[in-house]
Design a protein around this motif. Structure first.
Motif, PDB file in Angstrom:
ATOM      1  N   TRP A  19     103.858 109.816  68.900  1.00 31.80           N
ATOM      2  CA  TRP A  19     102.550 110.160  69.481  1.00 31.80           C
ATOM      3  C   TRP A  19     102.708 110.795  70.855  1.00 31.80           C
ATOM      4  O   TRP A  19     102.076 111.820  71.148  1.00 31.80           O
ATOM      5  CB  TRP A  19     101.709 108.880  69.575  1.00 31.80           C
ATOM      6  N   ALA A  22     103.978 114.363  70.590  1.00 24.62           N
ATOM      7  CA  ALA A  22     102.968 115.237  69.995  1.00 24.62           C
ATOM      8  C   ALA A  22     101.873 115.576  71.009  1.00 24.62           C
ATOM      9  O   ALA A  22     101.448 116.731  71.123  1.00 24.62           O
ATOM     10  CB  ALA A  22     102.364 114.580  68.754  1.00 24.62           C
ATOM     11  N   LYS A  26     100.993 119.504  73.008  1.00 26.67           N
ATOM     12  CA  LYS A  26      99.690 120.173  73.008  1.00 26.67           C
ATOM     13  C   LYS A  26      99.218 120.523  74.416  1.00 26.67           C
ATOM     14  O   LYS A  26      98.184 121.172  74.572  1.00 26.67           O
ATOM     15  CB  LYS A  26      98.649 119.289  72.309  1.00 26.67           C
ATOM     16  N   ILE A  38     104.133 117.129  66.357  1.00 25.38           N
ATOM     17  CA  ILE A  38     102.729 117.370  65.977  1.00 25.38           C
ATOM     18  C   ILE A  38     102.597 117.373  64.457  1.00 25.38           C
ATOM     19  O   ILE A  38     101.707 116.739  63.885  1.00 25.38           O
ATOM     20  CB  ILE A  38     102.234 118.719  66.547  1.00 25.38           C
ATOM     21  N   GLU A  39     103.502 118.086  63.802  1.00 28.26           N
ATOM     22  CA  GLU A  39     103.472 118.177  62.342  1.00 28.26           C
ATOM     23  C   GLU A  39     103.558 116.793  61.697  1.00 28.26           C
ATOM     24  O   GLU A  39     102.783 116.469  60.777  1.00 28.26           O
ATOM     25  CB  GLU A  39     104.642 119.039  61.858  1.00 28.26           C
ATOM     26  N   GLU A  42     100.401 114.504  62.379  1.00 30.43           N
ATOM     27  CA  GLU A  42      99.225 114.921  61.610  1.00 30.43           C
ATOM     28  C   GLU A  42      99.325 114.521  60.140  1.00 30.43           C
ATOM     29  O   GLU A  42      98.311 114.480  59.440  1.00 30.43           O
ATOM     30  CB  GLU A  42      99.040 116.438  61.729  1.00 30.43           C
TER      31      GLU A  42
END
Length: 268
Positions: A19, A22, A26, A38-39, A42
């Motif tokens: 987390w 990610a 951003k 991020i991938e 998600e």
């Protein structure tokens, strides 16, 4: 496709650095870029909103990751044919960050953690995953390191175990991997005592910190073949991101009591 991790206890903590990386990726000017984080995040079905206010942990994770990546890359630059053992790998992407096309890399974690990891990463001739507890020393037999230099990494892992377990582990590593180097994260006893108030760990059931040391130099008392050659305190980096904590860390007594550091050891 969404993945339900169904993690409990210490294995659940692998979601914290995922987390944190990610969220960082951003940002407009991230400390580190990790699009893979991020991938993965998600695609995992988990209530990450419980960490929405955990900016202290988020900052600490990305800084320690940056420190470890740079230290690992420096070791690999000195030893292009190195063997790296990444203890408690969770869902990190460090191999991709530092791979030189020659090293051999082993990601080691509990079976439930590796089960999830295999959904996002594939083994190759030079990259392997080992689904065992670090305290099940049979994993050592799976490491092919005849004459190559060895680097051992332990990020966000050791603080969840007892001092006796850590002493036994470090003594085992010094015996099995003479002349190896190790990068590990340490927290102070002051942070250990505040597990329940921690902004991320405190939100998980059946998880608490157990091991802490005031300084990396204390590790030299575990084995006379251990020498500390560097120690990086997270508060010394990216002070613009620490907010009010940057000011608190300027007080030596506070910094000594509530610190998170990366220590670089060499085994004699």
């Amino acid at each position: 496709m969404q993945h339900q991790p169904n993690l409990q206890g210490v294995p659940e903590t692998l979601l914290i650095p995922l987390w944190a990386r990610a969220v960082e990726a951003k940002r407009g000017k991230p400390i580190l870029k990790d699009a893979k984080a991020i991938e993965i995040m998600e695609r995992i079905e988990y209530d990450f909103t419980k960490f929405d206010k955990a900016w202290k942990s988020q900052t600490g994770v990305v800084i320690r990751t940056e420190i470890l990546n740079k230290a690992a890359a420096t070791f690999i630059a000195r030893h292009p044919d190195a063997v790296v053992v990444n203890i408690g790998c969770g869902l990190d992407t460090r191999f991709a960050q530092v791979d030189n096309g020659k090293i051999r890399w082993y990601d080691l974690d509990l079976p439930e953690s590796i089960r999830i990891r295999r959904q996002f990463f594939c083994e190759t001739e030079r990259y392997k995953m080992i689904a065992k507890s670090v305290f099940d020393y049979s994993w050592i037999q799976e490491i092919a390191a005849e004459a190559q230099p060895v680097l051992i990494i332990a990020e966000g892992t050791l603080m969840y175990f007892t001092e006796q377990e850590i002493k036994s582990l470090i003594n085992k590593l010094t015996d099995v991997f003479p002349k190896a180097e190790m990068l590990l994260e340490i927290i102070t006893p002051g942070i250990v005592k505040m597990s329940k108030q921690h902004d991320t760990v405190g939100k998980m059931d059946n998880v608490r910190f157990q091991w802490g040391v005031t300084s990396g130099k204390e590790l030299e008392q575990y084995n006379n073949r251990i020498k500390v050659i560097n120690e990086w305190n997270l508060f010394d980096y990216h002070q613009d991101r620490w907010g009010w904590m940057a000011w608190m860390a300027k007080i030596p007594a506070v910094k000594r009591r509530f610190s998170d550091s990366v220590v670089h050891l060499v085994f004699g």
